[in-house]
Motif scaffolding. Structure first.
Motif, mmCIF file in Angstrom:
data_model
loop_
_atom_site.group_PDB
_atom_site.id
_atom_site.type_symbol
_atom_site.label_atom_id
_atom_site.label_comp_id
_atom_site.label_asym_id
_atom_site.label_seq_id
_atom_site.Cartn_x
_atom_site.Cartn_y
_atom_site.Cartn_z
ATOM 1 N N PRO A 143 -2.044 -1.874 10.124
ATOM 2 C CA PRO A 143 -3.096 -0.836 10.163
ATOM 3 C C PRO A 143 -3.487 -0.332 8.774
ATOM 4 O O PRO A 143 -4.675 -0.157 8.483
ATOM 5 C CB PRO A 143 -2.454 0.283 11.002
ATOM 6 N N THR A 144 -2.495 -0.126 7.904
ATOM 7 C CA THR A 144 -2.778 0.337 6.533
ATOM 8 C C THR A 144 -3.553 -0.712 5.764
ATOM 9 O O THR A 144 -4.511 -0.405 5.047
ATOM 10 C CB THR A 144 -1.463 0.660 5.801
ATOM 11 N N ILE A 145 -3.142 -1.972 5.902
ATOM 12 C CA ILE A 145 -3.821 -3.068 5.203
ATOM 13 C C ILE A 145 -5.262 -3.195 5.679
ATOM 14 O O ILE A 145 -6.184 -3.388 4.873
ATOM 15 C CB ILE A 145 -3.054 -4.383 5.411
ATOM 16 N N LEU A 146 -5.479 -3.064 6.978
ATOM 17 C CA LEU A 146 -6.827 -3.182 7.540
ATOM 18 C C LEU A 146 -7.741 -2.088 7.003
ATOM 19 O O LEU A 146 -8.873 -2.359 6.564
ATOM 20 C CB LEU A 146 -6.760 -3.125 9.059
ATOM 21 N N ILE A 186 -2.100 3.425 -1.922
ATOM 22 C CA ILE A 186 -2.264 3.390 -0.465
ATOM 23 C C ILE A 186 -1.160 2.557 0.179
ATOM 24 O O ILE A 186 -0.553 2.964 1.184
ATOM 25 C CB ILE A 186 -3.647 2.833 -0.087
ATOM 26 N N LEU A 187 -0.889 1.392 -0.390
ATOM 27 C CA LEU A 187 0.147 0.527 0.170
ATOM 28 C C LEU A 187 1.535 1.136 -0.004
ATOM 29 O O LEU A 187 2.391 1.009 0.878
ATOM 30 C CB LEU A 187 0.082 -0.854 -0.482
ATOM 31 N N LEU A 188 1.766 1.804 -1.133
ATOM 32 C CA LEU A 188 3.064 2.448 -1.362
ATOM 33 C C LEU A 188 3.309 3.577 -0.369
ATOM 34 O O LEU A 188 4.417 3.735 0.142
ATOM 35 C CB LEU A 188 3.136 2.975 -2.793
ATOM 36 N N SER A 189 2.275 4.356 -0.074
ATOM 37 C CA SER A 189 2.423 5.416 0.925
ATOM 38 C C SER A 189 2.731 4.834 2.304
ATOM 39 O O SER A 189 3.506 5.409 3.076
ATOM 40 C CB SER A 189 1.152 6.271 0.977
ATOM 41 N N LEU A 214 5.106 -6.703 6.992
ATOM 42 C CA LEU A 214 3.710 -7.073 7.248
ATOM 43 C C LEU A 214 3.200 -6.601 8.616
ATOM 44 O O LEU A 214 2.105 -6.028 8.697
ATOM 45 C CB LEU A 214 3.534 -8.580 7.106
ATOM 46 N N PRO A 215 3.943 -6.820 9.727
ATOM 47 C CA PRO A 215 3.426 -6.330 11.012
ATOM 48 C C PRO A 215 3.239 -4.819 11.052
ATOM 49 O O PRO A 215 2.239 -4.335 11.607
ATOM 50 C CB PRO A 215 4.512 -6.780 12.007
ATOM 51 N N LEU A 216 4.174 -4.057 10.476
ATOM 52 C CA LEU A 216 4.064 -2.602 10.498
ATOM 53 C C LEU A 216 2.989 -2.090 9.541
ATOM 54 O O LEU A 216 2.455 -0.993 9.729
ATOM 55 C CB LEU A 216 5.412 -1.962 10.161
ATOM 56 N N ILE A 247 -2.020 -7.926 -6.266
ATOM 57 C CA ILE A 247 -1.294 -7.280 -7.367
ATOM 58 C C ILE A 247 -0.865 -5.872 -6.966
ATOM 59 O O ILE A 247 0.247 -5.429 -7.266
ATOM 60 C CB ILE A 247 -2.157 -7.256 -8.642
ATOM 61 N N GLY A 248 -1.752 -5.155 -6.264
ATOM 62 C CA GLY A 248 -1.415 -3.807 -5.802
ATOM 63 C C GLY A 248 -0.249 -3.814 -4.831
ATOM 64 O O GLY A 248 0.632 -2.938 -4.890
ATOM 65 N N PHE A 249 -0.196 -4.814 -3.940
ATOM 66 C CA PHE A 249 0.908 -4.913 -2.974
ATOM 67 C C PHE A 249 2.222 -5.230 -3.697
ATOM 68 O O PHE A 249 3.280 -4.676 -3.379
ATOM 69 C CB PHE A 249 0.603 -5.994 -1.942
ATOM 70 N N ALA A 250 2.156 -6.133 -4.678
ATOM 71 C CA ALA A 250 3.362 -6.473 -5.449
ATOM 72 C C ALA A 250 3.894 -5.241 -6.188
ATOM 73 O O ALA A 250 5.109 -4.986 -6.202
ATOM 74 C CB ALA A 250 3.044 -7.594 -6.433
ATOM 75 N N LEU A 251 2.998 -4.471 -6.787
ATOM 76 C CA LEU A 251 3.423 -3.259 -7.492
ATOM 77 C C LEU A 251 3.946 -2.205 -6.514
ATOM 78 O O LEU A 251 4.893 -1.475 -6.828
ATOM 79 C CB LEU A 251 2.250 -2.695 -8.299
ATOM 80 N N ALA A 252 3.327 -2.120 -5.331
ATOM 81 C CA ALA A 252 3.802 -1.164 -4.326
ATOM 82 C C ALA A 252 5.219 -1.509 -3.885
ATOM 83 O O ALA A 252 6.075 -0.622 -3.736
ATOM 84 C CB ALA A 252 2.849 -1.145 -3.138
ATOM 85 N N LEU A 253 5.479 -2.799 -3.662
ATOM 86 C CA LEU A 253 6.830 -3.222 -3.300
ATOM 87 C C LEU A 253 7.818 -2.929 -4.427
ATOM 88 O O LEU A 253 8.971 -2.530 -4.178
ATOM 89 C CB LEU A 253 6.838 -4.718 -2.971
#
Length: 309
Positions: free
Chosen positions: A229-232, A192-195, A224-226, A102-108
């Motif tokens: 590091p943030t996702i990890l 975090i994902l938005l940044s 996703l590839p870029l 949900i956080g990734f969807a909102l960040a996008l």
């Protein structure tokens, strides 16, 4: 001769200047170091020592005998420990999955440019900014079987026929705490994902558009590839923070009914402050610490491989 002595004197002065400069640098770190020693290092070492002793309410102020790994063996033989471990894993996995997706969807979504973006993004942070005590209490009221708003809406929509005691039934108590934790953690994941998304180079997307790549292809092969590091980092921080959640579950269910929502932090608390077996509670805390250390080591190895590639 005087020339040599002058050169030697200037060399000595330069060494002293470097020495004082290095010590001045350490002085800036000293407050943080003192804080870590007092509030992290000392409690951790004291807890480790206590876990190898026999400390309970009867001998708290007396002499404490060294009993080795007896507390650890006692904890590992307790069926409640494995129930708490299983609940911790379920709580962590479910919370992280929905917080991240949900956080990734909102960040996008908030990475797009539209009027009022900053306002809505600020409103999303309210869930994260509120104290956990308030959030837990609000969700406790919402999930009440007698006057909870969740039961009201579900009955109005015809999904359920009768009110459900979400936090008083063993089959739904843990799920109720997971829902509350998801709501609390979504804003942190989003920020975090938005940044990370805002730091991605625009020219790659422009080149992909010229090649005819749609948004799904761009997301799969560029975003996703870029963002790996943030996702990890986000997932590792999420595991560590979620695995040791105590206050939210304690406010909402106190680990009940029976042990249906008892996680490892609640179990350690009960050992220390309910049964007053302080050493056994310390051993459970150290087991949790070791689990998180292993997770951190795995993260460091994965991040080092990312840097090599």
């Amino acid at each position: 001769m005087s020339h040599k002595s002058g050169a030697s004197g200037s060399y000595t002065l330069s060494r002293k200047a470097k020495w004082f400069s290095s010590w001045n640098s350490y002085l800036f770190v000293l407050p943080a170091l003192v804080f870590m020693v007092i509030f992290i290092g000392f409690p951790l070492i004291y807890n480790l020592i206590m876990s190898f002793q026999n400390v309970n309410v009867y001998n708290l102020s007396g002499k404490h005998d060294f009993i080795g790994f007896a507390n650890y063996m006692k904890s590992l033989k307790d069926p409640v420990f494995y129930t708490a471990l299983q609940n911790s894993v379920v709580f962590t996995v479910l919370s992280l999955f929905f917080q991240f997706t949900i956080g990734f969807a909102l960040a996008l979504f908030f990475n797009l440019k539209f009027p009022g973006r900053n306002l809505f993004r600020s409103l999303m942070l309210l869930a994260w900014m509120l104290p956990v005590v308030i959030s837990g209490t609000v969700f406790q009221w919402m999930m009440s079987g007698d006057f909870g708003v969740i039961n009201y809406f579900l009955q109005t929509l015809g999904i359920i026929d009768h009110p459900i005691n979400w936090l008083s039934e063993g089959s739904t108590a843990l799920l109720g705490t997971v829902v509350a934790n998801i709501w609390i953690g979504i804003p942190f994941n989003m920020i975090i994902l938005l940044s990370g998304l805002q730091g991605l180079p625009d020219h790659l997307y422009e080149a992909a558009k010229l090649d005819g790549a749609n948004r799904l292809v761009q997301f799969r092969h560029i975003t996703l590839p870029l963002m790996r590091p943030t996702i990890l980092v986000l997932l590792i921080l999420g595991i560590i923070n979620t695995f040791k959640v105590f206050d939210l579950i304690f406010i909402m269910t106190s680990g009940g009914p029976v042990t249906s929502s008892t996680v490892l932090p609640i179990y350690a608390y009960q050992m220390s402050f309910t049964t007053l077996e302080f050493s056994q509670g310390a051993s459970v805390s150290m087991i949790m610490f070791l689990i998180l250390i292993v997770i951190s080591i795995v993260y460091l190895r994965m991040s080092s491989k990312e840097e090599v590639h």
